[in-house]
Design an enzyme around this catalytic site. Structure first.
Site, PDB file in Angstrom:
ATOM      1  N   ASP A 156      -9.576  -7.162  -5.515  1.00 26.05           N
ATOM      2  CA  ASP A 156      -8.504  -8.166  -5.637  1.00 26.05           C
ATOM      3  C   ASP A 156      -7.195  -7.388  -5.694  1.00 26.05           C
ATOM      4  O   ASP A 156      -6.923  -6.678  -6.660  1.00 26.05           O
ATOM      5  CB  ASP A 156      -8.706  -8.986  -6.917  1.00 26.05           C
ATOM      6  CG  ASP A 156      -7.636 -10.059  -7.085  1.00 26.05           C
ATOM      7  OD1 ASP A 156      -6.575  -9.980  -6.433  1.00 26.05           O
ATOM      8  OD2 ASP A 156      -7.859 -10.973  -7.906  1.00 26.05           O
ATOM      9  N   SER A 214       4.496  -7.649  10.393  1.00 26.97           N
ATOM     10  CA  SER A 214       4.672  -8.936  11.077  1.00 26.97           C
ATOM     11  C   SER A 214       5.968  -8.921  11.874  1.00 26.97           C
ATOM     12  O   SER A 214       6.975  -8.357  11.421  1.00 26.97           O
ATOM     13  CB  SER A 214       4.739 -10.050  10.033  1.00 26.97           C
ATOM     14  OG  SER A 214       5.087 -11.274  10.636  1.00 26.97           O
ATOM     15  N   TYR A 229       7.556 -16.098   2.621  1.00 28.39           N
ATOM     16  CA  TYR A 229       6.604 -15.203   3.303  1.00 28.39           C
ATOM     17  C   TYR A 229       7.354 -14.187   4.170  1.00 28.39           C
ATOM     18  O   TYR A 229       7.064 -12.981   4.127  1.00 28.39           O
ATOM     19  CB  TYR A 229       5.636 -16.029   4.147  1.00 28.39           C
ATOM     20  CG  TYR A 229       4.793 -15.212   5.084  1.00 28.39           C
ATOM     21  CD1 TYR A 229       3.777 -14.374   4.604  1.00 28.39           C
ATOM     22  CD2 TYR A 229       5.021 -15.237   6.464  1.00 28.39           C
ATOM     23  CE1 TYR A 229       3.016 -13.605   5.475  1.00 28.39           C
ATOM     24  CE2 TYR A 229       4.265 -14.468   7.336  1.00 28.39           C
ATOM     25  CZ  TYR A 229       3.261 -13.649   6.843  1.00 28.39           C
ATOM     26  OH  TYR A 229       2.524 -12.885   7.698  1.00 28.39           O
ATOM     27  N   LYS A 262       7.214 -10.121   3.872  1.00 30.70           N
ATOM     28  CA  LYS A 262       6.779  -9.213   4.941  1.00 30.70           C
ATOM     29  C   LYS A 262       7.887  -8.202   5.270  1.00 30.70           C
ATOM     30  O   LYS A 262       7.598  -7.044   5.598  1.00 30.70           O
ATOM     31  CB  LYS A 262       6.370  -9.988   6.197  1.00 30.70           C
ATOM     32  CG  LYS A 262       5.107 -10.811   6.058  1.00 30.70           C
ATOM     33  CD  LYS A 262       3.888 -10.038   5.574  1.00 30.70           C
ATOM     34  CE  LYS A 262       3.157  -9.279   6.655  1.00 30.70           C
ATOM     35  NZ  LYS A 262       1.847  -8.739   6.129  1.00 30.70           N
TER      36      LYS A 262
HETATM   37  P1  NDP Z   1      -6.123 -14.874   6.613  1.00 30.44           P
HETATM   38  O1  NDP Z   1      -5.656 -15.915   5.655  1.00 30.44           O
HETATM   39  O2  NDP Z   1      -7.314 -15.183   7.467  1.00 30.44           O
HETATM   40  O3  NDP Z   1      -6.432 -13.522   5.823  1.00 30.44           O
HETATM   41  C1  NDP Z   1      -5.759 -13.150   4.655  1.00 30.44           C
HETATM   42  C2  NDP Z   1      -6.698 -12.301   3.844  1.00 30.44           C
HETATM   43  O4  NDP Z   1      -6.003 -11.828   2.683  1.00 30.44           O
HETATM   44  C3  NDP Z   1      -7.910 -13.094   3.331  1.00 30.44           C
HETATM   45  O5  NDP Z   1      -9.056 -12.307   3.468  1.00 30.44           O
HETATM   46  C4  NDP Z   1      -7.578 -13.316   1.874  1.00 30.44           C
HETATM   47  O6  NDP Z   1      -8.697 -13.397   1.015  1.00 30.44           O
HETATM   48  C5  NDP Z   1      -6.841 -12.011   1.591  1.00 30.44           C
HETATM   49  N1  NDP Z   1      -6.173 -12.052   0.306  1.00 30.44           N
HETATM   50  C6  NDP Z   1      -5.175 -12.859  -0.101  1.00 30.44           C
HETATM   51  N2  NDP Z   1      -4.884 -12.598  -1.394  1.00 30.44           N
HETATM   52  C7  NDP Z   1      -5.734 -11.608  -1.783  1.00 30.44           C
HETATM   53  C8  NDP Z   1      -5.948 -10.904  -3.005  1.00 30.44           C
HETATM   54  N3  NDP Z   1      -5.228 -11.153  -4.102  1.00 30.44           N
HETATM   55  N4  NDP Z   1      -6.905  -9.940  -3.042  1.00 30.44           N
HETATM   56  C9  NDP Z   1      -7.633  -9.667  -1.957  1.00 30.44           C
HETATM   57  N5  NDP Z   1      -7.503 -10.315  -0.783  1.00 30.44           N
HETATM   58  C10 NDP Z   1      -6.558 -11.261  -0.712  1.00 30.44           C
HETATM   59  O7  NDP Z   1      -4.878 -14.549   7.537  1.00 30.44           O
HETATM   60  P2  NDP Z   1      -4.582 -13.343   8.557  1.00 30.44           P
HETATM   61  O8  NDP Z   1      -5.831 -12.669   8.959  1.00 30.44           O
HETATM   62  O9  NDP Z   1      -3.739 -13.936   9.603  1.00 30.44           O
HETATM   63  O10 NDP Z   1      -3.675 -12.379   7.670  1.00 30.44           O
HETATM   64  C11 NDP Z   1      -3.937 -10.994   7.543  1.00 30.44           C
HETATM   65  C12 NDP Z   1      -2.625 -10.240   7.572  1.00 30.44           C
HETATM   66  O11 NDP Z   1      -2.008 -10.450   8.846  1.00 30.44           O
HETATM   67  C13 NDP Z   1      -1.607 -10.667   6.521  1.00 30.44           C
HETATM   68  O12 NDP Z   1      -1.002  -9.526   5.974  1.00 30.44           O
HETATM   69  C14 NDP Z   1      -0.583 -11.460   7.334  1.00 30.44           C
HETATM   70  O13 NDP Z   1       0.674 -11.398   6.743  1.00 30.44           O
HETATM   71  C15 NDP Z   1      -0.637 -10.714   8.646  1.00 30.44           C
HETATM   72  N6  NDP Z   1      -0.107 -11.437   9.801  1.00 30.44           N
HETATM   73  C16 NDP Z   1      -0.710 -12.588  10.260  1.00 30.44           C
HETATM   74  C17 NDP Z   1      -0.198 -13.228  11.360  1.00 30.44           C
HETATM   75  C18 NDP Z   1      -0.803 -14.481  11.916  1.00 30.44           C
HETATM   76  O14 NDP Z   1      -0.116 -15.180  12.660  1.00 30.44           O
HETATM   77  N7  NDP Z   1      -2.051 -14.804  11.616  1.00 30.44           N
HETATM   78  C19 NDP Z   1       0.978 -12.706  12.074  1.00 30.44           C
HETATM   79  C20 NDP Z   1       1.531 -11.498  11.517  1.00 30.44           C
HETATM   80  C21 NDP Z   1       0.988 -10.894  10.433  1.00 30.44           C
HETATM   81  P3  NDP Z   1      -9.293 -14.775   0.427  1.00 30.44           P
HETATM   82  O15 NDP Z   1     -10.218 -15.265   1.494  1.00 30.44           O
HETATM   83  O16 NDP Z   1     -10.026 -14.361  -0.803  1.00 30.44           O
HETATM   84  O17 NDP Z   1      -8.137 -15.675   0.169  1.00 30.44           O
END
Ligand code: NDP
Length: 295
Positions: free
Chosen positions: A64, A143, A157, A161
């Site tokens: 976490d 991002s 957000y 970022k």
């Molecule tokens: P998702 O929501 O699918 O993935 C986010 C992940 O972060 C999940 O696995 C979530 O876990 C995890 N997470 C959040 N809080 C915590 C925590 N406290 N401890 C551990 N894990 C945590 O979205 P994305 O795959 O799109 O996002 C991944 C990254 O990509 C992020 O950094 C996002 O900013 C970046 N990004 C995404 C874009 C998009 O358009 N999709 C564009 C640009 C950047 P849980 O399932 O437990 O909540």
């Protein structure tokens, strides 16, 4: 060369894809997830199943990013198993949707915690090992929103970022003499294929949010417009493939940034100018060596 990799936020989206992509390339992957015995138990089981079927080394580890004890325990487990950690992928993140004023200060602090402070917790746990090894790689999932043509309703957000990006840039120079490499991966918006938009946080102050809604109408339309900019075949898996490709490059030859932006929101242009100014300024200061990891 097989490397030991820790990925944060690997229960879904890019993190899940990156974990499989890196394990598929022969690396030993620890896929950090929170609540591995509860909400994310299925993601743990799916990864174990995938690893078994493909004869690859990817396993979930409880992590976490909001909790230093959890981060420390995850890193200690990797180091105990493998003797060190070669690559960290800072991927965990959380998005928000709504007008900035309607978020409480506590909500915005939580967004910063998940997207920015989380990386500091992980770095403080892994960098001592990497510095001792005189080797390592930090991969930051940044991002385009930190610099691109950013629409409203995503303010907390976007600010987080941008802060993450800024930290990544500073840290890259500070760890370079320890032989530690850094790459910032810059995805544009992928409105499908991850939980990013579906799990977005919303403002707690609904009264204020409604006053904005009354004037701005349904901002879901904005998201549809944003989604409409990307070609229909935009593939979020490309982010994972690019991460695997850069991990396999030799130290010193990895790009400082990698762009995967099907909608072309303009961030690349701005980042390229900023990165050039930074390089020039370092040279002016006589810090050329900080632009590449010591080899
Ligand atoms: P998702 O929501 O699918 O993935 C986010 C992940 O972060 C999940 O696995 C979530 O876990 C995890 N997470 C959040 N809080 C915590 C925590 N406290 N401890 C551990 N894990 C945590 O979205 P994305 O795959 O799109 O996002 C991944 C990254 O990509 C992020 O950094 C996002 O900013 C970046 N990004 C995404 C874009 C998009 O358009 N999709 C564009 C640009 C950047 P849980 O399932 O437990 O909540």
């Amino acid at each position: 060369m097989s490397r030991t990799v820790l990925v944060t936020g690997a229960s879904s989206g890019f993190g899940a894809m990156i974990s499989r992509s890196l394990a598929g390339a022969g690396h030993v992957v620890y896929a950090g997830m929170r609540d591995t015995t509860g909400r994310n138990a299925q993601a743990v089981a799916e990864l174990a199943d995938w690893s078994g079927r493909h004869d690859r080394s990817a396993q979930a580890v409880e992590l976490d990013v909001s909790d230093q004890a959890s981060v420390d325990a995850a890193v200690a487990r990797v180091v105990a198993d493998r003797g060190g950690v070669d690559v960290v992928v800072h991927n965990a993140g959380h998005m928000t949707l709504g007008p900035v004023e309607a978020f409480t200060v506590e909500q915005i602090a939580a967004v910063y915690d998940t997207n920015v402070l989380s990386t500091q917790r992980v770095n403080r746990a892994v960098l001592p090992h990497m510095r001792r090894q005189r080797d390592g790689l930090l991969v930051w999932i940044g991002s385009t929103s930190a610099r691109g043509g950013t629409p409203p309703w995503l303010g907390p957000y976007f600010a987080a970022k941008a802060a993450e990006d800024s930290l990544a840039v500073s840290i890259a120079a500070e760890v370079a003499r320890f032989g530690i490499d850094s790459t910032i991966v810059v995805p544009g918006s992928f409105t499908t294929g991850t939980n990013h938009y579906a799990h977005a946080g919303h403002p707690a102050d609904e009264t204020t949010a409604k006053e904005y809604d009354a004037l701005y109408g349904d901002m879901d339309d904005l998201l549809a417009r944003q989604a409409g900019l990307a070609p229909a075949d935009a593939d979020p898996g490309e982010v994972a493939r690019q991460v695997a490709a850069l991990v396999d490059l030799p130290k010193g030859q990895r790009p400082f940034r990698v762009y995967i932006d099907p909608a072309q929101d303009g961030a690349e242009e701005v980042f390229r100018v900023g990165d050039r100014i930074r390089r020039d300024f370092y040279r002016t200061l006589g810090f050329d060596d900080l632009l590449r990891p010591a080899t």
